[in-house]
Design an enzyme around this catalytic site. Structure first.
Site, PDB file in Angstrom:
ATOM      1  CE  LYS A 212      -2.376  -0.934   3.836  1.00  0.00           C
ATOM      2  NZ  LYS A 212      -1.865  -2.230   4.271  1.00  0.00           N
TER       3      LYS A 212
ATOM      4  NE  ARG B 292      -4.442  -1.170   9.890  1.00  0.00           N
ATOM      5  CZ  ARG B 292      -3.293  -0.711   9.382  1.00  0.00           C
ATOM      6  NH1 ARG B 292      -3.205   0.509   8.935  1.00  0.00           N
ATOM      7  NH2 ARG B 292      -2.250  -1.498   9.316  1.00  0.00           N
TER       8      ARG B 292
ATOM      9  NE  ARG C 290       6.975  -2.879   5.001  1.00  0.00           N
ATOM     10  CZ  ARG C 290       5.662  -2.732   5.088  1.00  0.00           C
ATOM     11  NH1 ARG C 290       4.986  -2.111   4.148  1.00  0.00           N
ATOM     12  NH2 ARG C 290       5.012  -3.240   6.113  1.00  0.00           N
TER      13      ARG C 290
ATOM     14  NE  ARG D 231       6.479  -0.851   9.382  1.00  0.00           N
ATOM     15  CZ  ARG D 231       5.303  -0.741   8.763  1.00  0.00           C
ATOM     16  NH1 ARG D 231       5.211  -0.086   7.628  1.00  0.00           N
ATOM     17  NH2 ARG D 231       4.223  -1.290   9.273  1.00  0.00           N
TER      18      ARG D 231
ATOM     19  NE  ARG E  18       1.741  -4.875  10.680  1.00  0.00           N
ATOM     20  CZ  ARG E  18       2.606  -4.569   9.724  1.00  0.00           C
ATOM     21  NH1 ARG E  18       3.771  -5.197   9.638  1.00  0.00           N
ATOM     22  NH2 ARG E  18       2.326  -3.637   8.863  1.00  0.00           N
TER      23      ARG E  18
HETATM   24  P1  AMP Z   1       0.762   0.317   8.747  1.00  0.00           P
HETATM   25  O1  AMP Z   1       2.044   1.009   8.490  1.00  0.00           O
HETATM   26  O2  AMP Z   1      -0.403   0.908   8.018  1.00  0.00           O
HETATM   27  O3  AMP Z   1       0.849  -1.174   8.568  1.00  0.00           O
HETATM   28  O4  AMP Z   1       0.422   0.565  10.303  1.00  0.00           O
HETATM   29  C1  AMP Z   1       1.322   0.171  11.316  1.00  0.00           C
HETATM   30  C2  AMP Z   1       0.588   0.080  12.638  1.00  0.00           C
HETATM   31  O5  AMP Z   1       0.036   1.366  12.993  1.00  0.00           O
HETATM   32  C3  AMP Z   1      -0.593  -0.863  12.661  1.00  0.00           C
HETATM   33  O6  AMP Z   1      -0.215  -2.213  12.883  1.00  0.00           O
HETATM   34  C4  AMP Z   1      -1.394  -0.288  13.841  1.00  0.00           C
HETATM   35  O7  AMP Z   1      -0.791  -0.601  15.073  1.00  0.00           O
HETATM   36  C5  AMP Z   1      -1.231   1.200  13.628  1.00  0.00           C
HETATM   37  N1  AMP Z   1      -2.262   1.734  12.721  1.00  0.00           N
HETATM   38  C6  AMP Z   1      -2.067   2.322  11.504  1.00  0.00           C
HETATM   39  N2  AMP Z   1      -3.216   2.701  10.955  1.00  0.00           N
HETATM   40  C7  AMP Z   1      -4.191   2.342  11.822  1.00  0.00           C
HETATM   41  C8  AMP Z   1      -5.612   2.449  11.822  1.00  0.00           C
HETATM   42  N3  AMP Z   1      -6.272   2.989  10.795  1.00  0.00           N
HETATM   43  N4  AMP Z   1      -6.273   1.969  12.904  1.00  0.00           N
HETATM   44  C9  AMP Z   1      -5.645   1.440  13.958  1.00  0.00           C
HETATM   45  N5  AMP Z   1      -4.308   1.286  14.018  1.00  0.00           N
HETATM   46  C10 AMP Z   1      -3.579   1.735  12.972  1.00  0.00           C
END
Ligand code: AMP
Length: 217
Positions: A13, A85, A124, A157, A168
């Site tokens: 994404k 989400r 990644r 990360r 996740r």
């Molecule tokens: P991402 O980089 O989008 O995979 O997000 C990394 C982490 O940030 C996720 O595993 C959540 O802990 C938190 N996070 C990001 N976006 C959201 C969201 N829309 N709702 C809840 N937690 C989020």
């Protein structure tokens, strides 16, 4: 143009959003990036969620989005990556956009198998300085440990380690997949085969956008 880039963690994404933001000159809002920056600036409250692969509470995320959408830079459109989400977040977004007299044009649903996602997420790497994304298999940096753009160090990360990625994915299945039906019903969802290379996915997405919103060409 208002886009949502939807899909499981590690599916690509962020890379796709960066390319589209560059092409259409609209901001890319990644809630994950916002939370990682906050953690780096000392907000330890968020660590318990982000580093364990759990969702940050809806109230916290919705506030972040509400603030972002009010900024002048988002008037011409935006790309949402990693938000919404949950059903609560989707409803909050619709309400916030309604107040701003805006709507979502397309929800691009990136689809790949669990094994592909795990492989992609664990390979990644991210620039610790400018945040640029790489993949050691599909989007290699020129030098193994340094960013092509700013020569910053490439890091993995913490939540891209295999166990956390699988957690996740499980959270995604339970909390986020109901949104697929939600956006299907609204006739906004378009599936994209995300098992291909990032540049191929990008070209296919450009065609989808140009067909759906011709004025963007
Ligand atoms: P991402 O980089 O989008 O995979 O997000 C990394 C982490 O940030 C996720 O595993 C959540 O802990 C938190 N996070 C990001 N976006 C959201 C969201 N829309 N709702 C809840 N937690 C989020």
């Amino acid at each position: 143009m208002q886009l949502i880039i939807f899909g499981p963690p590690g599916v690509g994404k962020g890379t796709l959003s960066d390319l589209l933001a560059d092409k259409y000159k609209i901001p890319h809002i990644s809630t994950g990036d916002i939370f990682r920056n906050e953690i780096n600036s000392g907000n330890s409250e968020l660590t318990q969620y982000v580093e364990k692969g759990l969702l940050v509470p809806d109230m916290v995320v919705n506030k972040v989005i509400e603030k972002a959408l009010k900024q002048e830079t988002f008037k011409s459109g935006f790309i949402l990556d990693g938000y919404p989400r949950t059903t609560d977040q989707a409803e909050f977004l619709e309400n916030a956009l309604w107040k701003l007299k805006k709507n979502i044009d397309i929800v691009l649903n990136l689809v790949a198998s669990e094994e592909e996602i795990v492989e992609r997420a664990t390979q990644r790497r991210m620039c610790g300085k400018c945040g640029a994304l790489y993949n050691l298999v599909t989007m290699k940096p020129k030098k193994k440990d340094a960013c092509d753009k700013c020569n910053g160090p490439l890091v993995q990360r913490k939540d891209d380690e295999e166990d956390t990625v699988r957690k996740r994915i499980q959270v995604y299945r339970e909390e986020t997949t109901p949104l697929i039906e939600h956006y299907k019903k609204k006739k906004l969802l378009i599936d994209v085969d995300a098992s291909k290379k990032p540049r191929t996915i990008y070209s296919e997405v450009l065609k989808i956008i140009e067909a759906k919103i011709p004025k963007q060409q």
